[in-house]
Design an enzyme around this catalytic site. Sequence first.
Site, PDB file in Angstrom:
ATOM      1  N   PRO A 198       0.847  -1.188   0.000  1.00 57.10           N
ATOM      2  CA  PRO A 198       0.000   0.000   0.000  1.00 57.10           C
ATOM      3  C   PRO A 198       0.892   1.250   0.000  1.00 57.10           C
ATOM      4  CG  PRO A 198       0.002  -1.051   2.163  1.00 57.10           C
ATOM      5  CD  PRO A 198       0.853  -1.912   1.278  1.00 57.10           C
ATOM      6  N   ASP A 258       5.959   2.288   2.011  1.00 57.86           N
ATOM      7  CA  ASP A 258       5.072   1.154   2.248  1.00 57.86           C
ATOM      8  C   ASP A 258       4.298   1.462   3.535  1.00 57.86           C
ATOM      9  OD1 ASP A 258       3.922  -1.241   2.982  1.00 57.86           O
ATOM     10  OD2 ASP A 258       5.701  -2.470   2.547  1.00 57.86           O
ATOM     11  N   HIS A 259       3.020   1.718   3.397  1.00 55.34           N
ATOM     12  CA  HIS A 259       2.238   2.193   4.544  1.00 55.34           C
ATOM     13  C   HIS A 259       2.038   1.104   5.605  1.00 55.34           C
ATOM     14  CE1 HIS A 259       0.139   5.094   6.711  1.00 55.34           C
ATOM     15  NE2 HIS A 259      -0.878   5.362   5.917  1.00 55.34           N
ATOM     16  N   ARG A 260       2.370  -0.152   5.267  1.00 55.79           N
ATOM     17  CA  ARG A 260       2.293  -1.203   6.299  1.00 55.79           C
ATOM     18  C   ARG A 260       3.388  -1.002   7.337  1.00 55.79           C
ATOM     19  NH1 ARG A 260       3.040  -6.395   2.706  1.00 55.79           N
ATOM     20  NH2 ARG A 260       4.787  -5.060   2.130  1.00 55.79           N
TER      21      ARG A 260
END
Length: 525
Positions: free
Chosen positions: A321, A497-499
């Site tokens: 994401p 990477d939004h994780r």
Amino acid sequence: MDISIPNLGDIDDVEVIELCAAVGDTLEVDDPIIVIESDKASMEIPAPVAGVLESLQVVIGDRVAEGHVIAIIQARSAEQPQPEKETEEETEAETKPQEDSQDLEVLVPDIGDAKDVVVIEVAVQVGDEIAVDDLLVVLESDKASMEIAAEYAGTVLAVAVSEGAEVEQGTLIATLKVAMPEVAGGDASEVVQPQAEVSAPQPDLSPPASQPDQPVTPEVEVAAAAKVYAGPAVRRLARELGVQLVGIKGTGNRNRITKDDVKTHVKAHMQGQASGAAGTGGLPAVAVVDYARFGPVETIDLTRIQQRGADNLHRSWVNLPHVTQHDEADISDLEDFRQSLKAEAERKGVKVTPLAFLIKACCHALAEHPNLNASLHEDRQHLVVKHYINIGVAVDTPEGLVVPVIKDADKKNIWQLSAEIADLSEKARIKKLAIDDLQGGTFSISSLGALGGTGFTPIVNAPEVAILGVSKLQTKPVWDGSAFQPRKVLPLSLSYDHRVINGADGGRFMVFLTAILSDIRRLAL
Ligand code: CAO
């Protein structure tokens, strides 16, 4: 006793594809000696009597037919008690010379992310006597070429690839009969036969011990693959399924890998995919259009770099994401300083662009914000934070985008970074990068500044977690509290990477980075 090929029905010519026992082995009735394969099926030729294998009359690749003698067994008489395993081993060690050769599979080593690597040269053929370091094959990816050399001296029993074949890590290249050192101490019964289903103790194929924290080198990978303890049928199944046996836990006798182990491994992998641990799948396909219906068209081949690059970008885009955060850095002072270096740079023979300063500033920001110098573990329950900083630099080449890596960039000065940018980008453009130049990146920079643009959303070079996009430096009016001043402003775009990175992490990183770039005295802190 001569052991011959039995009646094979209507098949009269088959190939020897595996040797399951070595000269000197003690065989029980039905222990496999060799495996043969026709175009219809493969079958093991078992020992009809118990005894010691006195000689093998075939090598891999031989073609045989009914009646062909494949081995001679010195049969054990019925009265002779079956020796205890340990006694047998001791007796063999005392009365017979140690078995001094072994069949070794040579596999394509770790070649990083490279897929569909092509064999461009096969330097050996069956029967060749080779020495350590003799060239076996030359591979070429879309980015570099690589020579695979022999790790052991011996004889080439089989060559499994031909020129033009596409291979990847783990593909079988050749089988060698190698001269092995004698077993010195240790529990020989735990040592494994590289490719045959034998139960007798085998010489140690281990490479010299390496430091536990040393990175796994291709050489170690080759030896590790060869050490896998699995029979021919299991190896064949693994090859068919495209599975690496290295790393699969064997549950069979003496930790031998069984077919069920391979299937369990594949099942676990598939379940991981289904739960979203890797890959996506199930995406609706883009419509196929007959473009020629609307006007003339031309279909042009994509280069291998473009094809692989597209795969990598797609993989990252659908798995991570992405969030992109834009900011601007006032680099007026940096630019003045850089211009002041021009004469000195010319004397040193290097060109200093803003990129070297950006790399240096990113190293400082990454040291301060290590979460951006990390990767999400495949179990998605851990973060792997790297204690080294290797910066990948996107380079535009006629063949497509390539990302060579500046290793330990935080330990290099502006001159060294400038020289390395020039060196790696030149090598990328003339396709002279080595595999190592493309591996080990922890963070990437994509600079489109020389071309133009005010901002863009770079795609993270997964499994890294962040990438910095750089657009064109502009002179802009900046309010200093009492008047507008002309300042040189650099647009920056950080994708992450939004994780792993949340908005606040990204924001803090950018504030820190732009502060350094705006006042490069901070690089000295
Ligand atoms: N704004 C304005 N000018 C810039 C600039 C910026 N952000 N960055 C560099 N420049 C200038 C340089 O100073 C140089 O000017 P001079 O020749 O007057 O000194 C000129 O642009 C050319 O720079 P360069 O491209 O030769 O060198 P670089 O260090 O900036 O970049 C490299 C090297 C290899 C990164 C670059 O050549 C390249 O290939 N960039 C493309 C990367 C790319 O395609 N990214 C997209 C990835 S996603 O598809």
